[in-house]
Scaffold this active site. Structure first.
Site, PDB file in Angstrom:
ATOM      1  N   ASN A 179       0.869  -1.179   0.000  1.00  0.00           N
ATOM      2  CA  ASN A 179       0.000   0.000   0.000  1.00  0.00           C
ATOM      3  C   ASN A 179       0.908   1.231   0.000  1.00  0.00           C
ATOM      4  O   ASN A 179       1.503   1.572   1.018  1.00  0.00           O
ATOM      5  CB  ASN A 179      -0.892  -0.027   1.252  1.00  0.00           C
ATOM      6  CG  ASN A 179      -1.913   1.095   1.260  1.00  0.00           C
ATOM      7  OD1 ASN A 179      -1.889   1.989   0.410  1.00  0.00           O
ATOM      8  ND2 ASN A 179      -2.804   1.053   2.222  1.00  0.00           N
ATOM      9  N   HIS A 182     -13.206   1.437   0.364  1.00  0.00           N
ATOM     10  CA  HIS A 182     -13.057   0.339   1.336  1.00  0.00           C
ATOM     11  C   HIS A 182     -13.565  -0.993   0.774  1.00  0.00           C
ATOM     12  O   HIS A 182     -13.892  -1.916   1.537  1.00  0.00           O
ATOM     13  CB  HIS A 182     -13.873   0.600   2.630  1.00  0.00           C
ATOM     14  CG  HIS A 182     -13.435   1.791   3.431  1.00  0.00           C
ATOM     15  ND1 HIS A 182     -14.332   2.641   4.033  1.00  0.00           N
ATOM     16  CD2 HIS A 182     -12.217   2.252   3.732  1.00  0.00           C
ATOM     17  CE1 HIS A 182     -13.683   3.590   4.677  1.00  0.00           C
ATOM     18  NE2 HIS A 182     -12.394   3.371   4.509  1.00  0.00           N
ATOM     19  N   ARG A 209     -14.467  13.966   8.383  1.00  0.00           N
ATOM     20  CA  ARG A 209     -15.317  14.213   7.209  1.00  0.00           C
ATOM     21  C   ARG A 209     -16.780  14.349   7.642  1.00  0.00           C
ATOM     22  O   ARG A 209     -17.223  13.648   8.549  1.00  0.00           O
ATOM     23  CB  ARG A 209     -15.213  13.072   6.211  1.00  0.00           C
ATOM     24  CG  ARG A 209     -13.848  12.928   5.571  1.00  0.00           C
ATOM     25  CD  ARG A 209     -13.914  11.880   4.449  1.00  0.00           C
ATOM     26  NE  ARG A 209     -12.593  11.549   3.967  1.00  0.00           N
ATOM     27  CZ  ARG A 209     -12.077  10.313   3.979  1.00  0.00           C
ATOM     28  NH1 ARG A 209     -12.777   9.279   4.437  1.00  0.00           N
ATOM     29  NH2 ARG A 209     -10.872  10.104   3.507  1.00  0.00           N
TER      30      ARG A 209
END
Ligand code: ADP
Length: 391
Positions: free
Chosen positions: A7, A177, A236
């Protein structure tokens, strides 16, 4: 066979090496501050945790250091043993509905999709190119966060906006996700012993999203064009009235970039609690009677419950609700507050079973109409599995 799961962030590199198909983790670690000075890395290998400071000017250097560590710790005798490298890619647009082997065409498409994920896709491309230079004989795959959501039907992915925005600018729901929702729903089906299931998977971490999964296929998810939509998150806002944005821009003179920053980095739990984006701090605040933290938690839970209720109706029932990621796996009180709001659906919490962190477990009572589970996610393993399957 050894598979590396990767990642890459713009200045970081997270990795995990697996022996497949046994799924044994041989080494894992994280390199930070790549290309921005004072870089360092931590590696877990042979039951030991190593931390080293080392100047890493770019991702290629980072991979070379990883190779040195693999060899010096006798994890591999030669690079040739690593047959596959799976790269996490945030945005696959509507091109990629599954994991693919990377070739020049795939790489160009990932680059092209950068406009939809300006912070993430360029970093993934950097990671892929660097890995290709270092691991020349390994097959490289791209595992997309959006791929699992490509089965969402059009009525659920389209926005009721001018159609040309969809046609010309690809404005639609992509979700995120996906690798985690896939992992958790597959594991849940394994536990239930069948695949003809209706599941609600709640990935609730700092970023958070909920998906509805029918017979192993995602049919809806709470994130949208970007990860900003849906649930209230650490920083968020999640779903809001879109007209707030032009209103505030006119009132304050804020630019699009400043608004983007405010709705992604200065909102959510952080904004309402006036304290922190971290759910542990919110829990502490609630314990001390902090009114702002109490309000933040109420709003946070309300939104999760709204989505569970929405997907319950959309799927015409549900077999299991799964909680995963940092908060879903660990925040006992948040799970309790969510499940307690679902009693009108005949869903009941087993408080004793719920008193656990990070363990796979059934947390609903025997008479609950829907089973509730904690299913710890493992996105790295999902990447390795997909890569192994392709090989
Ligand atoms: P991301 O990957 O999106 O950055 P994570 O899945 O790691 O996020 O989740 C981070 C969140 O998990 C934080 O809000 C953190 O407070 C929460 N968390 C982690 N451990 C615990 C815990 N023991 N109790 C409550 N919340 C926790």
């Amino acid at each position: 066979m050894k598979i590396l799961s990767v990642n890459a962030g713009s200045s970081s590199l997270k990795f995990q090496l697996y022996d497949m198909p046994e799924e044994k983790v041989l080494l894992s670690g994280l390199m930070e501050r790549i290309g921005i000075g004072n870089s360092f890395y931590t590696i877990k290998v042979n039951g030991e945790k190593i931390k080293k400071e080392k100047e890493l000017n770019n991702h290629e250097e980072a991979f070379k250091v990883l190779v040195e560590e693999l060899e010096s710790n006798n994890v591999v005798d030669s690079l040739e043993e690593i047959k596959g490298i799976g790269h996490r890619v945030v945005q696959g647009g509507d091109y990629f509905d599954k994991t693919v082997v990377i070739n020049q065409e795939v790489l160009s498409k990932i680059e092209e999709l950068s406009s939809l994920a300006p912070l993430h896709n360029p970093a993934a491309v950097t990671g892929i190119k660097a890995a290709m230079h270092v691991f020349v004989n390994a097959i490289q795959t791209a595992v997309f966060d959006t791929a699992f959501h490509q089965s969402i039907p059009k009525e659920n992915y389209l926005y009721a906006l001018p159609y040309s925005w969809y046609e010309n600018y690809k404005v639609r729901r992509y979700g995120a996700h996906g690798t985690s929702h896939k992992f958790v729903s597959e594991r849940m089906n394994e536990i239930l012993g069948r695949t003809n299931t209706k599941l609600i998977t709640c990935h609730i971490g700092n970023g958070a999203s909920i998906s509805a999964v029918v017979n192993g296929k995602c049919i809806n998810t709470s994130m949208g064009l970007t990860p900003n939509a849906g649930l209230i998150m650490g920083t968020r806002c999640g779903d809001i009235d879109a007209s707030i944005i032009p209103y505030i821009m006119e009132k304050t003179g804020m630019s699009a970039k400043e608004i983007d920053n405010a709705i992604n980095k200065e909102s959510g739990l952080l904004a309402i609690s006036k304290k922190s984006s971290d759910s542990r701090d919110i829990e502490d605040g609630i314990a001390n009677g902090d009114e702002n933290c109490i309000l933040a938690q109420k709003m946070y839970v309300r939104r999760i419950v709204d989505y569970i209720a929405k997907y319950y109706v959309e799927m015409n029932g549900c077999d299991a609700i799964c909680f995963t990621a940092g908060i879903g796996e660990n925040a006992i009180d948040t799970r309790r507050d969510v499940i307690n709001e679902l009693s009108s659906l005949g869903i009941y919490l087993d408080s004793e079973a719920n008193n656990v962190r990070g363990k796979e477990r059934l947390i609903s009572t025997k008479d609950s109409k829907v089973q509730c589970w904690i299913i710890p996610t493992d996105e790295e393993l999902m990447i390795a599995r997909d890569t192994f399957k392709l090989l």
